[in-house]
Design a protein around this motif. Structure first.
Motif, PDB file in Angstrom:
ATOM      1  N   LEU A   1       1.412  -9.774   2.113  1.00 54.58           N
ATOM      2  CA  LEU A   1       0.616  -8.668   3.104  1.00 54.58           C
ATOM      3  C   LEU A   1      -0.332  -9.307   3.489  1.00 54.58           C
TER       4      LEU A   1
ATOM      5  N   ALA B   1       3.414   0.245  11.108  1.00 60.19           N
ATOM      6  CA  ALA B   1       2.074   0.148   9.047  1.00 60.19           C
ATOM      7  C   ALA B   1       1.608   1.621   9.552  1.00 60.19           C
TER       8      ALA B   1
ATOM      9  N   SER C   1      -0.221   6.239   1.945  1.00 57.16           N
ATOM     10  CA  SER C   1       0.701   6.274   2.423  1.00 57.16           C
ATOM     11  C   SER C   1       0.750   4.621   2.854  1.00 57.16           C
TER      12      SER C   1
ATOM     13  N   PRO D   1       1.277   0.527   2.380  1.00 54.72           N
ATOM     14  CA  PRO D   1       2.146  -0.892   1.348  1.00 54.72           C
ATOM     15  C   PRO D   1       0.852  -0.844   0.179  1.00 54.72           C
TER      16      PRO D   1
ATOM     17  N   LEU E   1      -1.866  -3.410   2.276  1.00 54.83           N
ATOM     18  CA  LEU E   1      -3.014  -3.179   3.494  1.00 54.83           C
ATOM     19  C   LEU E   1      -3.407  -1.915   2.308  1.00 54.83           C
TER      20      LEU E   1
END
Lengths: 651, 258
Positions: free
Chosen positions: B14, B25, B86, B88, B91
């Motif tokens: 990421l 995001a 919440s 991904p 992160l």
């Protein structure tokens, strides 16, 4: 666990450990544009254990990630297949030329974005073709994967290369690259195919690849091109398409999911990190369309109409928003305002999401005042974007030819309602190059647009209103009444568009209020050749790909000249495939593929078109003439249910 | 309106997220986590989330910062758990405090970076670093939005070392553990134009012809004010913890790499 079992197949695929290629890919990513599109890791993506599954699908949308990720078809199959306990599905997309070059230099194969496994290690490579312009990207993926381009050259270690999507209703131009093709809705047939593969593998792969394909062919629900031979007349027309072995059916039929409430997917929408073309949660509110627009392949091949109930739509939206965090919901279908309870759906959702900064969108193409009420409802919670209407044809006469029953009065009444209720921008969509079209028909678009602005200025009392005219080139498609039509040549299309542009420009009263968007006619000719092509077009696709064609749906990558050179090299007369009108009795390349439509009905409708006759919508007026319901044993499935959406529980 | 300051990491694959990817995001994660984010007024309301100097695309970080405005007071620890759940994986939310007075951006004076150079020669790296540090200025050029720009990469570098035998911070930029690599550690002051680790690498190439064979793997380890007494970086959120109740103090510079 792969059950190679007692009888060993000719090769023991699945025995080798399948490792992630990510470390090798990672070293290349700092050198490419938008590396995030290649790393996977999206919210709600799934990585299953390789060794505890025995049927493995690589699903490809053959375009860039930003276009492919939001695709509903792939997303639905990805989820359904991964829900099967012993089946695994991962996704792969077309890589841009910058990464392709590095992958070739470093020997990195085509990979899935989920677990970065090499595509060649899977049992099936399933491609979803929304458009024919993805064919060259398929060849790039096969080549990068190390899978032979020609199905005939593939061995026991290669995946079954299987195509679906709307373009698969005529897969003949790519027949030599495909092992199999499936027509229609994928949900049930993807599961059925998985079971056939599982059984064949568990028996030790008897008869190898050939027997697997045979088992799929026998069902009549999977088209295996190599089991059919095509004979030609000396003049080039097709003489006959026939099975070349016993137990292969003469015709292959399409698949239809009848009860959409039983298949409420996507349940766990994929949420990308990279920016994509649609940043929203989409729910299909129905499949199929019965408006009978003669140019519309989607409307013809997805019959009959099957609605999702208001209750399921509400539940899917609630769940999808919760799972994804998207702030926009799209209610998809071919003509969303036609849902029997669309008013209740719109009001219910707008009530539920009031004050949550969640916007609702509806691809609204119906031209009537009801659409404005819907649009008002939908814009309550969010942005007020433009309204789009699609009269498609510039004159009343031409709209009758295409069976798009919109009068000028309808359109003016609708836009007047829109402008008077505060909308400032209206988009109008038309096509150019329609059968029987004249220069006057196209110039009629300018008159219509000017009347729209005039009405809008009067209704709003303001000169600050706009109208954007977008024009697409018409391409005759298989399984439509226009499948016999001669396509307009690109010189004609370009001449008419130029005249139309002049007509807009020269009018000082309106020119600044009207925006005009169009493309030149050349890409439509290539699309036309691919849409109605036969197996001899395969050589053109291969030539053009070898010459560097990639991403043909992107104007900055598309080269008409390269395609024409590829056709010339293959000895293919492009005009013969595009501008030539076909006779009633000519065997069409897709005649052995059954979309449920009665060929005689299509032909009669084509004759009606030329004579300006209309067809009723069978959603409202029962009619079985098109043949879909009787041949497929289906019925239209519509409401109303009379139910309403209840307020959401406040968290 | 309560404002929450969030420290988060971008790790592993990421790290290829751009600043825009992250903001999308985070907006979605905030909605999924039911955090009562405030919206701007007007025709096109936007959630009130602001970001402090994001690490470049492709660079991992253990110390990125953002600020969220909320309409009802929230427990920072709850927000930390909910927001992290919440987002991904990759992160990862490391710390949340209620904002005290003063702008966060003003406290982010310097960054500490780690640069892994796979298959590079350590002796050459040491020599190059010595030459770089000995130079008064090292002019480098970088392609910016408005075209190539020349600037000094030396002045901003407060510290540059080649730690011996270091394995580097695990689980951040590099996916492959245990590979032989040279590690550079640097503390760089935030200036305009920003001097980034790749500018320092350009500088090393210019002063000593030192060029690593594969692209470097870069991780931001920390951001914050410089503690003049120790020369170390301080946790920029400590000031908020001192002025607000509740928030639990975490050790500064801790690299929570799950």
């Amino acid at each position: 666990m792969t059950s190679t079992g007692h009888v060993m197949g000719p090769a023991s695929v699945g025995r080798m450990p399948v490792e992630s290629i990510f470390p090798r890919l990672e070293a290349l990513l700092p050198k490419v544009q938008k590396p995030i599109q290649y790393v996977g890791g999206e919210l709600n993506s799934t990585v299953k254990d390789w060794d505890t599954t025995d049927v493995r699908w690589a699903l490809m949308y053959p375009d860039a990630y930003e276009v492919g990720l939001p695709n509903q078809g792939v997303a639905i199959l990805y989820e359904i297949l991964n829900e099967l306990p012993a089946t695994l599905a991962e996704r792969t997309y077309a890589v841009w030329p910058d990464l392709e070059a590095l992958m070739r230099a470093e020997g990195v194969p085509q990979f899935t974005v989920d677990a970065h496994r090499p595509v060649r290690a899977f049992d099936v490579l399933g491609l979803s073709f929304s458009t024919e312009l993805g064919y060259t990207n398929m060849l790039t993926a096969l080549d990068l994967a190390g899978i032979p381009l020609l199905a005939a050259d593939r061995g026991e270690d290669d995946p079954i290369v299987l195509a679906g999507g709307h373009a698969a209703f005529n897969p003949e131009p790519v027949a030599e690259f495909l092992d199999a093709a499936v027509l229609g809705d994928g949900e049930q047939i993807a599961i059925a195919i998985s079971e056939v593969i599982r059984e064949w593998k568990s028996e030790g792969k008897p008869g190898g690849r050939d027997e697997l394909l045979m088992r799929l062919a026998e069902s009549g629900g999977v088209y295996i091109p190599k089991f059919y031979d095509v004979d030609y007349h000396p003049d080039g027309r097709i003489k006959r398409v026939a099975p070349n072995r016993a137990d292969v059916p003469w015709r292959v039929h399409k698949h239809t999911v009848m009860d959409l409430d039983e298949w409420p997917y996507p349940k766990k929408p994929l949420v990308p990190l990279a920016e994509t073309v649609h940043e929203r949660f989409s729910v299909e509110i129905f499949r199929g369309c019965t408006r009978g627009c003669r140019f519309c392949q989607a409307g013809m091949i997805t019959r009959p109409v099957r609605e999702r109930s208001i209750t399921t739509i509400g539940a899917m939206v609630e769940n999808g928003i919760k799972e994804s965090g998207f702030n926009e919901v799209g209610l998809l279908s071919l003509s969303s305002a036609d849902h029997s309870e669309i008013g209740e759906v719109a009001k219910g959702l707008a009530d539920q999401y009031e004050g949550t900064n969640t916007s609702l969108s509806l691809p609204s193409t119906r031209v009537d005042a009801f659409n404005i009420d819907l649009a008002n409802e939908f814009s309550r919670n969010g942005r007020r974007s433009g309204l789009t209407f699609a009269p498609e044809g510039g004159s009343e006469r031409l709209r009758k030819v295409i069976n798009k029953m919109v009068t000028e009065e309808d359109l003016i009444r609708t836009v007047t309602a829109a402008y008077s209720q505060g909308w400032r921008q209206v988009k109008l969509y038309f096509m150019c190059g329609l059968p029987t079209e004249t220069d006057e028909d196209v110039l009629g678009i300018a008159d219509l647009a000017k009347k729209v602005i005039k009405a809008g200025r009067e209704a709003s009392g303001s000169r600050d209103i706009r109208c954007t005219v977008s024009i697409g080139g018409f391409v005759p498609k298989p399984h439509t009444p226009f499948q016999w039509a001669g396509q307009a040549d690109h010189e004609t299309v370009d001449r008419r568009l130029k005249a139309l542009r002049e007509s807009f420009r020269s009018d000082r009263e309106y020119s600044r209020a009207i925006g005009f968007r169009y493309h030149d006619g050349k890409p439509s000719i290539v699309e036309g050749m691919l849409s109605r092509g036969d197996r001899r077009i395969g050589a053109v696709i291969r030539n053009v790909w070898e010459d560097g064609a990639r991403f043909d749906g992107w104007s900055e990558h598309f080269s008409y000249e390269r395609w024409m050179a590829a056709a010339a090299k293959a000895g293919v007369d492009v005009d013969w495939y595009t501008v030539r009108e076909r006779e009633e009795n000519e065997v069409l390349p897709w005649d052995h593929l059954d979309a449920g439509l009665d060929r005689e009905w299509l032909w009669q409708d084509w004759q009606e078109a030329v004579n300006g006759g209309e067809v009723e919508d069978c959603r409202w007026t029962p009619c079985y003439d098109c043949g879909v319901c009787p041949t497929m044993g289906t019925e239209i499935q519509i409401g109303p249910t009379g139910k309403k959406l209840l307020p959401l529980t406040v968290v | 309106m309560q404002r929450l300051r969030v420290r988060y990491a971008k790790r592993g694959r990421l790290r290829f997220t751009s600043h825009r990817d992250i903001s999308r995001a985070v907006e979605r994660a905030v909605r999924r986590a039911d955090i009562p984010v405030a919206y701007s007024a007007g025709f096109s309301p936007h959630p009130k989330i602001s970001y402090a100097g994001a690490a470049p695309t492709g660079v991992a970080s253990e110390a990125e910062y953002l600020e969220i405005g909320v309409t009802t007071p929230c427990d920072p620890q709850q927000v930390r758990t909910d927001l992290d759940g919440s987002l991904p994986p990759g992160l990862d939310v490391l710390d949340v405090v209620e904002a005290g007075p003063g702008a966060l951006a003003d406290r982010l004076e310097v960054s500490e970076w780690e640069v892994r150079l796979r298959d590079a020669d350590r002796d050459l790296a040491v020599t190059a670093v010595e030459k770089f540090l000995a130079a008064g200025t090292v002019e480098v050029e970088r392609l910016m939005k408005k075209g190539p720009r020349r600037f000094d990469a030396r002045e901003a570098v407060l510290r540059l070392t080649v730690p011996e035998g270091a394995e580097g911070t695990e689980g951040t930029a590099a996916q492959v553990a245990g590979q032989s690599c040279v590690i550079l550690r640097m503390v760089v002051r935030h200036m305009t134009p920003a001097v980034r680790p790749d500018d320092v690498l350009t500088g090393l190439r210019l002063v000593a012809d030192f060029a690593p064979p594969v692209p470097p793997e870069v991780t931001r380890l920390a951001q914050g004010p410089l503690d003049d007494s120790t020369g170390a970086l301080a946790d920029p959120l400590d000031l908020d913890r001192e002025t607000t109740r509740g928030g639990e103090a975490g050790p500064a510079g801790e690299h929570d790499v799950g």
